[in-house]
Design a protein around this motif. Structure first.
Motif, PDB file in Angstrom:
ATOM      1  N   ARG A   1       0.825  -1.213   0.000  1.00  0.00           N
ATOM      2  CA  ARG A   1       0.000   0.000   0.000  1.00  0.00           C
ATOM      3  C   ARG A   1       0.852   1.253   0.000  1.00  0.00           C
ATOM      4  O   ARG A   1       0.559   2.224  -0.699  1.00  0.00           O
ATOM      5  CB  ARG A   1      -0.952  -0.019   1.201  1.00  0.00           C
ATOM      6  N   ASP A   2       1.935   1.247   0.790  1.00  0.00           N
ATOM      7  CA  ASP A   2       2.817   2.412   0.820  1.00  0.00           C
ATOM      8  C   ASP A   2       3.475   2.631  -0.545  1.00  0.00           C
ATOM      9  O   ASP A   2       3.594   3.764  -1.014  1.00  0.00           O
ATOM     10  CB  ASP A   2       3.893   2.237   1.897  1.00  0.00           C
ATOM     11  N   ALA A   3       3.913   1.539  -1.174  1.00  0.00           N
ATOM     12  CA  ALA A   3       4.548   1.664  -2.484  1.00  0.00           C
ATOM     13  C   ALA A   3       3.553   2.173  -3.521  1.00  0.00           C
ATOM     14  O   ALA A   3       3.890   3.015  -4.362  1.00  0.00           O
ATOM     15  CB  ALA A   3       5.118   0.316  -2.916  1.00  0.00           C
ATOM     16  N   SER A   4       2.313   1.691  -3.457  1.00  0.00           N
ATOM     17  CA  SER A   4       1.287   2.159  -4.390  1.00  0.00           C
ATOM     18  C   SER A   4       1.025   3.646  -4.224  1.00  0.00           C
ATOM     19  O   SER A   4       0.861   4.389  -5.208  1.00  0.00           O
ATOM     20  CB  SER A   4      -0.014   1.371  -4.175  1.00  0.00           C
ATOM     21  N   ALA A   5       0.998   4.091  -2.963  1.00  0.00           N
ATOM     22  CA  ALA A   5       0.770   5.515  -2.707  1.00  0.00           C
ATOM     23  C   ALA A   5       1.898   6.367  -3.275  1.00  0.00           C
ATOM     24  O   ALA A   5       1.665   7.412  -3.880  1.00  0.00           O
ATOM     25  CB  ALA A   5       0.623   5.754  -1.206  1.00  0.00           C
ATOM     26  N   GLU A   6       3.138   5.912  -3.100  1.00  0.00           N
ATOM     27  CA  GLU A   6       4.279   6.682  -3.606  1.00  0.00           C
ATOM     28  C   GLU A   6       4.318   6.701  -5.131  1.00  0.00           C
ATOM     29  O   GLU A   6       4.764   7.679  -5.737  1.00  0.00           O
ATOM     30  CB  GLU A   6       5.578   6.083  -3.058  1.00  0.00           C
ATOM     31  N   LEU A   7       3.846   5.628  -5.771  1.00  0.00           N
ATOM     32  CA  LEU A   7       3.852   5.552  -7.224  1.00  0.00           C
ATOM     33  C   LEU A   7       2.611   6.170  -7.850  1.00  0.00           C
ATOM     34  O   LEU A   7       2.540   6.312  -9.079  1.00  0.00           O
ATOM     35  CB  LEU A   7       3.972   4.091  -7.661  1.00  0.00           C
ATOM     36  N   GLY A   8       1.631   6.523  -7.026  1.00  0.00           N
ATOM     37  CA  GLY A   8       0.409   7.118  -7.549  1.00  0.00           C
ATOM     38  C   GLY A   8      -0.448   6.146  -8.317  1.00  0.00           C
ATOM     39  O   GLY A   8      -1.173   6.537  -9.242  1.00  0.00           O
ATOM     40  N   LEU A   9      -0.377   4.856  -7.955  1.00  0.00           N
ATOM     41  CA  LEU A   9      -1.150   3.847  -8.663  1.00  0.00           C
ATOM     42  C   LEU A   9      -2.606   3.872  -8.218  1.00  0.00           C
ATOM     43  O   LEU A   9      -2.952   4.431  -7.181  1.00  0.00           O
ATOM     44  CB  LEU A   9      -0.549   2.462  -8.402  1.00  0.00           C
ATOM     45  N   SER A  10      -3.467   3.267  -9.005  1.00  0.00           N
ATOM     46  CA  SER A  10      -4.897   3.260  -8.697  1.00  0.00           C
ATOM     47  C   SER A  10      -5.129   2.622  -7.339  1.00  0.00           C
ATOM     48  O   SER A  10      -4.496   1.627  -6.986  1.00  0.00           O
ATOM     49  CB  SER A  10      -5.666   2.473  -9.765  1.00  0.00           C
ATOM     50  N   GLY A  11      -6.062   3.203  -6.601  1.00  0.00           N
ATOM     51  CA  GLY A  11      -6.368   2.693  -5.267  1.00  0.00           C
ATOM     52  C   GLY A  11      -5.497   3.290  -4.190  1.00  0.00           C
ATOM     53  O   GLY A  11      -5.736   3.082  -3.017  1.00  0.00           O
ATOM     54  N   ALA A  12      -4.429   4.046  -4.596  1.00  0.00           N
ATOM     55  CA  ALA A  12      -3.517   4.600  -3.605  1.00  0.00           C
ATOM     56  C   ALA A  12      -4.161   5.693  -2.774  1.00  0.00           C
ATOM     57  O   ALA A  12      -3.674   6.060  -1.715  1.00  0.00           O
ATOM     58  CB  ALA A  12      -2.263   5.136  -4.288  1.00  0.00           C
ATOM     59  N   GLY A  13      -5.284   6.258  -3.297  1.00  0.00           N
ATOM     60  CA  GLY A  13      -5.939   7.317  -2.550  1.00  0.00           C
ATOM     61  C   GLY A  13      -6.824   6.823  -1.430  1.00  0.00           C
ATOM     62  O   GLY A  13      -7.401   7.616  -0.704  1.00  0.00           O
ATOM     63  N   GLU A  14      -6.939   5.508  -1.293  1.00  0.00           N
ATOM     64  CA  GLU A  14      -7.751   4.957  -0.219  1.00  0.00           C
ATOM     65  C   GLU A  14      -7.112   5.236   1.140  1.00  0.00           C
ATOM     66  O   GLU A  14      -5.896   5.325   1.248  1.00  0.00           O
ATOM     67  CB  GLU A  14      -7.902   3.445  -0.421  1.00  0.00           C
ATOM     68  N   PRO A  15      -7.928   5.401   2.188  1.00  0.00           N
ATOM     69  CA  PRO A  15      -7.367   5.675   3.518  1.00  0.00           C
ATOM     70  C   PRO A  15      -6.413   4.582   3.969  1.00  0.00           C
ATOM     71  O   PRO A  15      -6.610   3.405   3.672  1.00  0.00           O
ATOM     72  CB  PRO A  15      -8.609   5.735   4.417  1.00  0.00           C
ATOM     73  N   THR A  16      -5.381   4.972   4.686  1.00  0.00           N
ATOM     74  CA  THR A  16      -4.406   4.033   5.233  1.00  0.00           C
ATOM     75  C   THR A  16      -4.793   3.689   6.660  1.00  0.00           C
ATOM     76  O   THR A  16      -4.975   4.577   7.489  1.00  0.00           O
ATOM     77  CB  THR A  16      -3.000   4.649   5.218  1.00  0.00           C
ATOM     78  N   ARG A  17      -4.926   2.407   6.956  1.00  0.00           N
ATOM     79  CA  ARG A  17      -5.325   1.966   8.291  1.00  0.00           C
ATOM     80  C   ARG A  17      -4.090   1.595   9.100  1.00  0.00           C
ATOM     81  O   ARG A  17      -3.239   0.846   8.641  1.00  0.00           O
ATOM     82  CB  ARG A  17      -6.259   0.756   8.206  1.00  0.00           C
ATOM     83  N   VAL A  18      -4.001   2.159  10.300  1.00  0.00           N
ATOM     84  CA  VAL A  18      -2.916   1.835  11.227  1.00  0.00           C
ATOM     85  C   VAL A  18      -3.547   1.216  12.472  1.00  0.00           C
ATOM     86  O   VAL A  18      -4.339   1.857  13.160  1.00  0.00           O
ATOM     87  CB  VAL A  18      -2.098   3.087  11.606  1.00  0.00           C
ATOM     88  N   SER A  19      -3.200  -0.033  12.749  1.00  0.00           N
ATOM     89  CA  SER A  19      -3.775  -0.745  13.893  1.00  0.00           C
ATOM     90  C   SER A  19      -2.798  -0.703  15.067  1.00  0.00           C
ATOM     91  O   SER A  19      -1.612  -0.989  14.910  1.00  0.00           O
ATOM     92  CB  SER A  19      -4.080  -2.196  13.516  1.00  0.00           C
ATOM     93  N   VAL A  20      -3.312  -0.327  16.238  1.00  0.00           N
ATOM     94  CA  VAL A  20      -2.471  -0.148  17.420  1.00  0.00           C
ATOM     95  C   VAL A  20      -3.161  -0.767  18.632  1.00  0.00           C
ATOM     96  O   VAL A  20      -4.362  -0.575  18.842  1.00  0.00           O
ATOM     97  CB  VAL A  20      -2.214   1.354  17.706  1.00  0.00           C
TER      98      VAL A  20
END
Length: 300
Positions: free
Chosen positions: A82-101
């Protein structure tokens, strides 16, 4: 003969994760848009490749110790993708990023939510918080359920880094009327027999404090109140005495709803931040906010 980790087919690893997350083979098949037979075959093939049983066929399905290792791997791979997709601007990269803690109840009730408000809004993060006792949050990391945790353990979970946050101070407190009725006399002699408030049946914090005074443990007359805010309110209402986090105790001590039983015997619990060793911008952003907020809220 087992297979090197790098040679494990990702579709099989992802299938294992889906079974664990969905709870059954049928539900995993529906989530993956394949047949239950295909799910079963992938899991069996993965078990053959690793030479280990990876799942306990219970309801819901649970990973074995070896299975938990691969579940954690699957989650980390998904995070990196997901991080790589966001950096490359690929489709679906605009979806919210979930961080579980995973975070303990007292931190959640006092300083942790404030830490999350410091996280910049630009990354579009979404948080999934798992409330768990600080002595047990590391287990969720080990099982791959969460990416990070506030924990009392300084020993890093395999594949994780650890950073000290500070110390949460707890004060033995009671309602003034309760103290007059049940605690008239030397604390070391009367506290073990007084009604006590505890978080749940795993909570031995109050017992530990009584043992410090030289007794076996706290009274069997116990009230179980499994929320941080409810716990404090139960003590303030006079149901029993309890160890109250300093940030929650201070305003009640000032107004007289609580009295301190032994200010010189406060207990400090060290807290640590553990997270996956991933080059993840989202996780790094959350970690920075948590460490900064903890430095302001906790004792050093």
């Amino acid at each position: 003969m087992t297979t090197p980790l790098a040679d494990l087919p990702l579709d099989q690893v992802r299938t294992l994760l889906a079974v664990v997350d969905e709870g059954t083979f049928d539900a995993a098949a529906a989530a993956l848009h394949v047949t239950p037979s295909a799910v079963s075959q992938r899991v069996k093939a993965l078990e053959q490749r690793t030479g280990r049983v990876l799942l306990l066929r219970t309801k819901p399905v649970r990973p074995t110790e070896s299975g938990a290792v691969l579940v954690r791997l699957a989650r980390q791979v998904a995070r990196l993708e997901r991080d790589a997709s966001a950096e490359l601007g690929l489709s679906g990269a605009g979806e919210p990023t979930r961080v579980s803690v995973a975070v303990n109840a007292d931190s959640l009730a006092t300083w942790f939510l404030g830490a999350l408000t410091r996280v910049p809004r630009e990354p579009g993060l979404r948080f999934e918080l798992r409330r768990e006792d600080e002595d047990h949050t590391a287990a969720l990391l080990r099982e791959g359920v969460v990416m990070a945790a506030v924990t009392s353990s300084p020993d890093p979970v395999p594949g994780c880094s650890v950073q000290a946050l500070g110390r949460m101070r707890y004060l033995p407190c009671a309602n003034p009327g309760f103290a007059a009725r049940h605690l008239a006399g030397p604390l070391r002699e009367v506290l073990a027999d007084a009604p006590v408030v505890v978080f749940d049946r795993r909570d031995d914090f109050q017992d530990g404090f009584v043992r410090r005074l030289g007794h076996e443990g706290a009274s069997p007359a116990r009230h179980y109140v499994p929320t941080s805010e409810g716990f404090v309110e139960a003590v303030a209402a006079g149901l029993g005495w309890g160890m109250v986090p300093e940030p929650q105790a201070e305003p009640l001590l000032r107004t007289g709803r609580l009295v301190g039983l032994a200010p010189d015997l406060a207990v400090d619990v060290p807290l640590y931040w553990q997270q996956w060793k991933l080059d993840s911008p989202a996780l790094a952003t959350v970690a920075e906010a948590v460490v900064t907020a903890a430095a302001e809220a906790l004792r050093r």
